[in-house]
Scaffold this motif. Structure first.
Motif: not given
Length: 301
Positions: A103-108
């Protein structure tokens, strides 16, 4: 007598060539391989010297494959794909209780990591590896599936819809209170935090304003290449960020960020769970996939 059984040049040169040929870019190949563009160029020159053939036509704004280059790329692409699938099968058999999700860092940070923690509590026998990066997941056979906004260009991958979000302007509580009745013109005059992403499917501030009906000038005062950083800057009062309503729900609930006014745009694309087809997933991977889908249905995001 050949120097090797298969009379192959060093595999590092073949790998560099395959990546550069696939991207038609030494720079993008270098980024994928975590080396410098100069290192990629050096490897390709070594391969061309070994073969006594020109593989790329160098141009001012990029490269094209020669006929020899096209023939070699076609063979390597097919061979690497077969090797990749075989290795993935071996890894699956060796680590039947392991799942890898990207995932992207934000989604994570905002959603996936808490969901994985809840999954671990229910199924502690399954190990989950998370990979977080803010560039597209390309050619990663070690990943079972990843969360992506919009469809991936690889049509062979399975796409399972998760949700469609809404885009809203967000800021710190103080700024949001000052702009409670702000018009689109008022918002455009504020300091906007712009996200630079390799993935062009993400909606930008200029696109958001255009879709909302405002066609005036949009200042670009601040750029970041991480959505998590954009949210943190907005939280600290450094400007307005473009918020994904469902994705940033934890920050809205905690009051760290506040939605400004009634201005809301339905996201052009959905979020998807992208990866191998279900029949190619291990039992553990299918368990995590079903858990994620249930989390979405239950409203955790």
């Amino acid at each position: 007598m050949s120097r090797r059984h298969y009379n192959l040049p060093p595999l590092t040169t073949l790998s560099a060539f395959e990546a550069a040929a696939r991207h038609l870019s030494f720079k993008n190949a270098a980024e994928e391989l975590s080396v410098t563009p100069g290192a990629v160029s050096h490897q390709i020159k070594a391969l061309e010297g070994d073969l006594n053939a020109v593989l790329f036509q160098r141009k001012h704004r990029g490269v094209d494959l020669t006929e020899d280059g096209k023939a070699l790329f076609e063979t390597l692409s097919s061979s690497f794909t077969k090797i990749s699938k075989t290795l993935a099968t071996i890894r699956d058999q060796a680590a039947i209780g392991k799942v890898t999700v990207g995932s992207t860092t934000a989604v994570a940070a905002l959603w996936l990591s808490p969901a994985v923690i809840r999954f671990w509590r229910e199924k502690p026998e399954i190990n989950v590896d998370q990979l977080s990066q803010d560039r597209p997941f390309r050619d990663r056979p070690d990943i079972d599936f990843f969360i992506r906004y919009g469809r991936d260009s690889d049509q062979s991958l399975s796409h399972t819809p998760l949700f469609r979000d809404h885009l809203v302007p967000v800021a710190s509580p103080d700024i949001a209170e000052r702009l409670v009745d702000a018009s689109l013109e008022d918002l455009a005059a504020e300091r906007l935090i712009h996200l630079d992403s390799d993935d062009r499917s993400w909606t930008t501030w200029p696109e958001w304003f255009h879709q909302m009906g405002h066609n005036g000038a949009i200042p670009i005062d601040s750029r970041v290449n991480s959505y998590s950083v954009a949210l943190q800057l907005a939280r600290k009062g450094a400007g307005l960020a473009l918020g994904w309503r469902r994705l940033i729900q934890p920050m809205l609930q905690s009051g760290k960020l506040v939605i400004i006014g009634p201005h809301r745009l339905t996201a052009p694309n959905q979020f998807y769970l992208v990866g191998r087809p279900d029949n190619e997933l291990s039992e553990s991977a299918r368990a995590l996939k079903n858990w994620i889908l249930q989390e979405v249905e239950d409203g955790s995001v």
